[in-house]
Motif scaffolding. Structure first.
Motif, PDB file in Angstrom:
ATOM      1  N   TYR A   6       4.078 -25.241  16.327  1.00  0.00           N
ATOM      2  CA  TYR A   6       3.620 -24.498  17.494  1.00  0.00           C
ATOM      3  C   TYR A   6       4.604 -23.341  17.672  1.00  0.00           C
ATOM      4  N   PHE A   7       4.180 -22.139  17.283  1.00  0.00           N
ATOM      5  CA  PHE A   7       5.048 -20.967  17.330  1.00  0.00           C
ATOM      6  C   PHE A   7       4.979 -20.292  18.696  1.00  0.00           C
ATOM      7  N   GLY A   8       6.098 -19.736  19.131  1.00  0.00           N
ATOM      8  CA  GLY A   8       6.082 -18.968  20.375  1.00  0.00           C
ATOM      9  C   GLY A   8       7.431 -18.357  20.660  1.00  0.00           C
ATOM     10  N   THR A   9       7.428 -17.346  21.527  1.00  0.00           N
ATOM     11  CA  THR A   9       8.721 -16.789  21.962  1.00  0.00           C
ATOM     12  C   THR A   9       9.333 -17.730  22.993  1.00  0.00           C
ATOM     13  N   PHE A  10       8.485 -18.487  23.711  1.00  0.00           N
ATOM     14  CA  PHE A  10       8.947 -19.426  24.727  1.00  0.00           C
ATOM     15  C   PHE A  10       9.972 -18.758  25.647  1.00  0.00           C
ATOM     16  N   ASN A  11       9.507 -17.733  26.337  1.00  0.00           N
ATOM     17  CA  ASN A  11      10.386 -16.872  27.141  1.00  0.00           C
ATOM     18  C   ASN A  11       9.966 -16.858  28.604  1.00  0.00           C
ATOM     19  N   PRO A  12      10.102 -17.985  29.330  1.00  0.00           N
ATOM     20  CA  PRO A  12      10.644 -19.280  28.926  1.00  0.00           C
ATOM     21  C   PRO A  12       9.516 -20.270  28.572  1.00  0.00           C
ATOM     22  N   ILE A  13       9.933 -21.396  28.008  1.00  0.00           N
ATOM     23  CA  ILE A  13       9.000 -22.499  27.781  1.00  0.00           C
ATOM     24  C   ILE A  13       8.618 -23.058  29.156  1.00  0.00           C
ATOM     25  N   HIS A  14       7.332 -23.406  29.338  1.00  0.00           N
ATOM     26  CA  HIS A  14       6.898 -23.923  30.635  1.00  0.00           C
ATOM     27  C   HIS A  14       6.055 -25.182  30.442  1.00  0.00           C
ATOM     28  N   VAL A  15       5.637 -25.781  31.550  1.00  0.00           N
ATOM     29  CA  VAL A  15       4.904 -27.055  31.448  1.00  0.00           C
ATOM     30  C   VAL A  15       3.583 -26.888  30.697  1.00  0.00           C
ATOM     31  N   GLY A  16       2.986 -25.705  30.727  1.00  0.00           N
ATOM     32  CA  GLY A  16       1.751 -25.467  29.972  1.00  0.00           C
ATOM     33  C   GLY A  16       1.955 -25.689  28.484  1.00  0.00           C
ATOM     34  N   HIS A  17       3.071 -25.178  27.948  1.00  0.00           N
ATOM     35  CA  HIS A  17       3.390 -25.382  26.524  1.00  0.00           C
ATOM     36  C   HIS A  17       3.515 -26.884  26.227  1.00  0.00           C
ATOM     37  N   LEU A  18       4.191 -27.596  27.130  1.00  0.00           N
ATOM     38  CA  LEU A  18       4.420 -29.029  26.911  1.00  0.00           C
ATOM     39  C   LEU A  18       3.124 -29.831  27.024  1.00  0.00           C
ATOM     40  N   ILE A  19       2.270 -29.445  27.978  1.00  0.00           N
ATOM     41  CA  ILE A  19       0.983 -30.145  28.133  1.00  0.00           C
ATOM     42  C   ILE A  19       0.173 -30.008  26.845  1.00  0.00           C
ATOM     43  N   ILE A  20       0.127 -28.790  26.294  1.00  0.00           N
ATOM     44  CA  ILE A  20      -0.639 -28.558  25.063  1.00  0.00           C
ATOM     45  C   ILE A  20      -0.014 -29.321  23.891  1.00  0.00           C
ATOM     46  N   ALA A  21       1.299 -29.182  23.709  1.00  0.00           N
ATOM     47  CA  ALA A  21       1.979 -29.849  22.583  1.00  0.00           C
ATOM     48  C   ALA A  21       1.794 -31.365  22.668  1.00  0.00           C
ATOM     49  N   ASN A  22       1.999 -31.927  23.854  1.00  0.00           N
ATOM     50  CA  ASN A  22       1.883 -33.373  24.016  1.00  0.00           C
ATOM     51  C   ASN A  22       0.440 -33.828  23.792  1.00  0.00           C
ATOM     52  N   HIS A  23      -0.517 -33.059  24.308  1.00  0.00           N
ATOM     53  CA  HIS A  23      -1.926 -33.409  24.126  1.00  0.00           C
ATOM     54  C   HIS A  23      -2.290 -33.389  22.632  1.00  0.00           C
ATOM     55  N   MET A  24      -1.815 -32.360  21.923  1.00  0.00           N
ATOM     56  CA  MET A  24      -2.125 -32.242  20.494  1.00  0.00           C
ATOM     57  C   MET A  24      -1.557 -33.422  19.705  1.00  0.00           C
ATOM     58  N   VAL A  25      -0.330 -33.802  20.004  1.00  0.00           N
ATOM     59  CA  VAL A  25       0.296 -34.876  19.217  1.00  0.00           C
ATOM     60  C   VAL A  25      -0.284 -36.249  19.591  1.00  0.00           C
ATOM     61  N   GLU A  26      -0.753 -36.397  20.823  1.00  0.00           N
ATOM     62  CA  GLU A  26      -1.301 -37.688  21.257  1.00  0.00           C
ATOM     63  C   GLU A  26      -2.790 -37.841  20.930  1.00  0.00           C
ATOM     64  N   ASN A  27      -3.493 -36.728  20.686  1.00  0.00           N
ATOM     65  CA  ASN A  27      -4.946 -36.779  20.509  1.00  0.00           C
ATOM     66  C   ASN A  27      -5.422 -36.193  19.185  1.00  0.00           C
ATOM     67  N   SER A  28      -4.567 -36.247  18.183  1.00  0.00           N
ATOM     68  CA  SER A  28      -4.955 -35.795  16.843  1.00  0.00           C
ATOM     69  C   SER A  28      -4.211 -36.688  15.847  1.00  0.00           C
ATOM     70  N   ASP A  29      -4.326 -36.365  14.573  1.00  0.00           N
ATOM     71  CA  ASP A  29      -3.617 -37.172  13.568  1.00  0.00           C
ATOM     72  C   ASP A  29      -2.220 -36.625  13.273  1.00  0.00           C
ATOM     73  N   LEU A  30      -1.725 -35.713  14.123  1.00  0.00           N
ATOM     74  CA  LEU A  30      -0.369 -35.175  13.938  1.00  0.00           C
ATOM     75  C   LEU A  30       0.660 -36.208  14.390  1.00  0.00           C
TER      76      LEU A  30
END
Length: 193
Positions: A6-30
């Motif tokens: 998951y690429f990004g400048t993360f300037n800054p990282i926020h809860v939206g980034h975490l919601i997406i990352a966590n959802h992707m890892v919990e709801n896919s084969d990653l």
């Protein structure tokens, strides 16, 4: 092991980034998601962009309580300006026993055919796409592509720009950040001017 990048400048990282990352890892084969902090382009001076090491520190602080989400500074060591195709080649060489996939928003998929060597990326890597509210249609050439997987995920309309502007205007933006990220930003006086 299958890892989503998951690429990004993360300037800054926020809860939206975490919601997406966590959802992707919990709801896919990653198995894991690596938050790859994009270094700032040395040819583009952007005063609102924090130094690389500070943005990496924010991602580290935001993800330390998530065992399946890791910060990555892999692009910091690559020549700039850099292209995703080169990062993927480099990271695949560094970790030959891992399979790397790209994570992107639906908005990025629209312009994916303009990316440098996008065919090479598709040849060697799967892409996991999360929904975004945006105008325009995704390229039909990517409809039903065997390497492109659309993952139903919450649509989060929080932006780093919104957070930076909120801080500059002395608004309370704390609910959009993890406590650790907010404390670091506040302590370092980031984004105030």
């Amino acid at each position: 092991m299958k890892i989503g990048l998951y690429f990004g400048t993360f300037n800054p990282i926020h809860v939206g980034h975490l919601i997406i990352a966590n959802h992707m890892v919990e709801n896919s084969d990653l198995d894991e998601i690596w938050m790859v902090v994009t270094p700032h382009n040395p040819f583009k001076k952007k005063s609102s962009l924090l130094e690389n090491h500070h943005r990496f520190e924010l991602v580290y602080k935001a993800t330390e309580n998530y065992s399946k989400i890791k910060p990555s500074d892999i692009e910091f060591k690559l020549p700039q300006p850099n292209y995703t195709v080169f990062t993927l080649a480099h990271i695949s060489e560094q970790y030959p026993n891992k399979e790397f996939c790209l994570i992107m928003g639906e908005d990025n998929l629209k312009s994916f055919h303009k990316w440098k060597n996008y065919e090479t990326i598709l040849e060697h890597h799967h892409i996991y796409v999360y929904p975004r509210i945006s105008e325009g249609k995704v390229e039909t050439r990517f409809d039903n592509h065997p390497k492109i997987h659309k993952v139903e995920a919450p649509i989060v309309e929080i932006s780093s720009t919104m957070i930076r502007n909120g801080i500059k205007e002395s608004k309370n933006i704390q609910p959009m950040l993890t406590k650790e990220v907010w404390n670091y930003i506040d302590e370092m006086n980031f984004y105030k001017k």
